[in-house]
Design an enzyme around this catalytic site. Sequence first.
Site, short mmCIF file in Angstrom:
data_model
loop_
_atom_site.label_atom_id
_atom_site.label_comp_id
_atom_site.label_asym_id
_atom_site.label_seq_id
_atom_site.Cartn_x
_atom_site.Cartn_y
_atom_site.Cartn_z
N ARG A 30 -37.90 -76.00 -15.14
CA ARG A 30 -36.67 -75.56 -14.48
C ARG A 30 -36.88 -75.70 -12.98
O ARG A 30 -37.46 -74.82 -12.36
CB ARG A 30 -36.39 -74.12 -14.90
CG ARG A 30 -36.18 -73.99 -16.41
CD ARG A 30 -36.21 -72.56 -16.90
NE ARG A 30 -37.56 -72.07 -17.00
CZ ARG A 30 -38.37 -72.22 -18.06
NH1 ARG A 30 -37.94 -72.83 -19.14
NH2 ARG A 30 -39.59 -71.75 -18.05
N HIS A 59 -24.75 -75.49 -27.69
CA HIS A 59 -24.70 -74.21 -27.00
C HIS A 59 -23.53 -74.27 -26.02
O HIS A 59 -23.26 -75.34 -25.44
CB HIS A 59 -25.98 -73.98 -26.19
CG HIS A 59 -27.23 -73.99 -27.02
ND1 HIS A 59 -28.41 -74.53 -26.56
CD2 HIS A 59 -27.47 -73.50 -28.26
CE1 HIS A 59 -29.35 -74.37 -27.49
NE2 HIS A 59 -28.80 -73.76 -28.54
N HIS A 75 -27.82 -70.97 -18.41
CA HIS A 75 -28.77 -70.14 -19.15
C HIS A 75 -28.19 -68.72 -19.27
O HIS A 75 -27.40 -68.29 -18.45
CB HIS A 75 -30.12 -70.10 -18.45
CG HIS A 75 -30.92 -71.35 -18.64
ND1 HIS A 75 -32.29 -71.36 -18.79
CD2 HIS A 75 -30.54 -72.66 -18.74
CE1 HIS A 75 -32.72 -72.60 -18.95
NE2 HIS A 75 -31.68 -73.40 -18.92
N HIS A 109 -30.50 -71.11 -23.73
CA HIS A 109 -29.24 -71.53 -23.12
C HIS A 109 -28.18 -70.53 -23.55
O HIS A 109 -28.31 -69.91 -24.61
CB HIS A 109 -28.86 -72.94 -23.59
CG HIS A 109 -29.88 -73.98 -23.18
ND1 HIS A 109 -29.86 -75.25 -23.64
CD2 HIS A 109 -30.93 -73.89 -22.34
CE1 HIS A 109 -30.86 -75.93 -23.10
NE2 HIS A 109 -31.53 -75.12 -22.31
N HIS A 129 -32.99 -79.17 -14.54
CA HIS A 129 -34.33 -79.42 -15.08
C HIS A 129 -34.99 -80.66 -14.48
O HIS A 129 -34.32 -81.54 -13.92
CB HIS A 129 -34.24 -79.58 -16.60
CG HIS A 129 -34.00 -78.28 -17.30
ND1 HIS A 129 -35.02 -77.52 -17.81
CD2 HIS A 129 -32.86 -77.60 -17.54
CE1 HIS A 129 -34.51 -76.41 -18.35
NE2 HIS A 129 -33.21 -76.43 -18.20
N HIS A 183 -28.78 -76.71 -30.01
CA HIS A 183 -28.57 -77.44 -28.77
C HIS A 183 -27.91 -78.79 -29.06
O HIS A 183 -28.19 -79.42 -30.08
CB HIS A 183 -29.93 -77.66 -28.08
CG HIS A 183 -29.83 -78.39 -26.79
ND1 HIS A 183 -29.40 -77.78 -25.63
CD2 HIS A 183 -30.06 -79.69 -26.46
CE1 HIS A 183 -29.41 -78.67 -24.65
NE2 HIS A 183 -29.81 -79.84 -25.13
N ASP A 208 -24.49 -75.88 -22.78
CA ASP A 208 -24.98 -77.26 -22.74
C ASP A 208 -24.03 -78.16 -21.96
O ASP A 208 -23.02 -78.63 -22.49
CB ASP A 208 -25.15 -77.82 -24.16
CG ASP A 208 -26.26 -77.13 -24.93
OD1 ASP A 208 -27.06 -76.40 -24.30
OD2 ASP A 208 -26.32 -77.33 -26.17
N HIS A 250 -27.77 -76.95 -17.41
CA HIS A 250 -27.34 -75.96 -18.39
C HIS A 250 -26.90 -74.65 -17.73
O HIS A 250 -27.34 -74.33 -16.64
CB HIS A 250 -28.50 -75.58 -19.34
CG HIS A 250 -29.25 -76.73 -19.89
ND1 HIS A 250 -30.63 -76.81 -19.87
CD2 HIS A 250 -28.81 -77.87 -20.49
CE1 HIS A 250 -31.01 -77.94 -20.44
NE2 HIS A 250 -29.94 -78.60 -20.82
C1 LIG Z 1 -42.54 -71.84 -14.26
O1 LIG Z 1 -43.02 -72.34 -15.48
C2 LIG Z 1 -43.71 -73.58 -15.38
C3 LIG Z 1 -44.12 -74.00 -16.79
O2 LIG Z 1 -42.97 -74.28 -17.53
C4 LIG Z 1 -44.92 -73.43 -14.47
O3 LIG Z 1 -45.53 -74.69 -14.29
C5 LIG Z 1 -44.45 -72.91 -13.10
O4 LIG Z 1 -45.57 -72.67 -12.27
C6 LIG Z 1 -43.65 -71.62 -13.27
N1 LIG Z 1 -43.10 -71.22 -11.96
C7 LIG Z 1 -43.18 -69.97 -11.51
C8 LIG Z 1 -42.57 -69.72 -10.18
O5 LIG Z 1 -43.68 -69.06 -12.16
CU LIG Z 2 -31.83 -75.36 -19.16
ZN LIG Z 3 -28.72 -75.92 -25.12
#
Ligand SMILES: *[C@@H]1O[C@H](CO)[C@@H](O)[C@H](O)[C@H]1NC(C)=O
Ligand SMILES: [Cu+2]
Ligand SMILES: [Zn+2]
Length: 167
Positions: free
Chosen positions: A155, A92, A53, A75, A132, A83, A95, A51
């Site tokens: 992500r 979006h 964002h 997004h 993702h 979406h 997308d 995507h």
């Molecule tokens: C980003 O968010 C995820 C949950 O969606 C989490 O597990 C992860 O540790 C987070 N990463 C950072 C670098 O904060």
């Molecule tokens: Cu995304």
């Molecule tokens: Zn989307």
Amino acid sequence: MEAAKGTVKGVAIIIGDNNIRGSLQFLQHPNGTTHVTGRVTGLSQGFHGFHIHAFGDTTNGCNSTVLTSSTPGPHFNPFKKDHGAPSDDKRHAGDLGNIAAGPDGVAEISIRDRQIPLTGVHSIIGRAVVVHADPDDLGRGGHELSKTTGNAGARVACGIIGLQSSV
Ligand SMILES: *[C@@H]1O[C@H](CO)[C@@H](O)[C@H](O)[C@H]1NC(C)=O
Ligand SMILES: [Cu+2]
Ligand SMILES: [Zn+2]
Ligand SMILES: *[C@@H]1O[C@H](CO)[C@@H](O)[C@H](O)[C@H]1NC(C)=O
């Protein structure tokens, strides 16, 4: 070689968890189509949501490309739609569906899309490309997140889209 009149180029370097790396090129044709090409390596085999964002913010890694870590999305969505799949009317702008990694963890990318311009009020320059962990269900999964994020999970890699010199 000089780029054809009216073409604009962008670039994004993708960096992520577990040595995921990538390089993407964006070429906007004068007719409004943007062609995204490149490759991402180090992925798990299979489909990964892909995507644009809204926020090109990586202060806390790829999680900062969303509003807060507890709010999914957003997004890039200048037309305030749900979406969807890239081929849907309801989608979006950001997308771009899924990219597919082979057993070697490499995804080769070639996407043509008309909703991701590099110029004008709806430009994607300065925004983030996000890869993702999971497949994007394209809005059809029936999950509570299907209509906002495609339920594509964490992500795992991202990069900011920058303008590239056309010479
Ligand atoms: C980003 O968010 C995820 C949950 O969606 C989490 O597990 C992860 O540790 C987070 N990463 C950072 C670098 O904060
Ligand atoms: Cu995304
Ligand atoms: Zn989307
Ligand atoms: C736009 O131009 C590109 C490059 O010439 C071409 O590949 C693409 O099919 C065109 N798209 C449309 C919708 O005309």
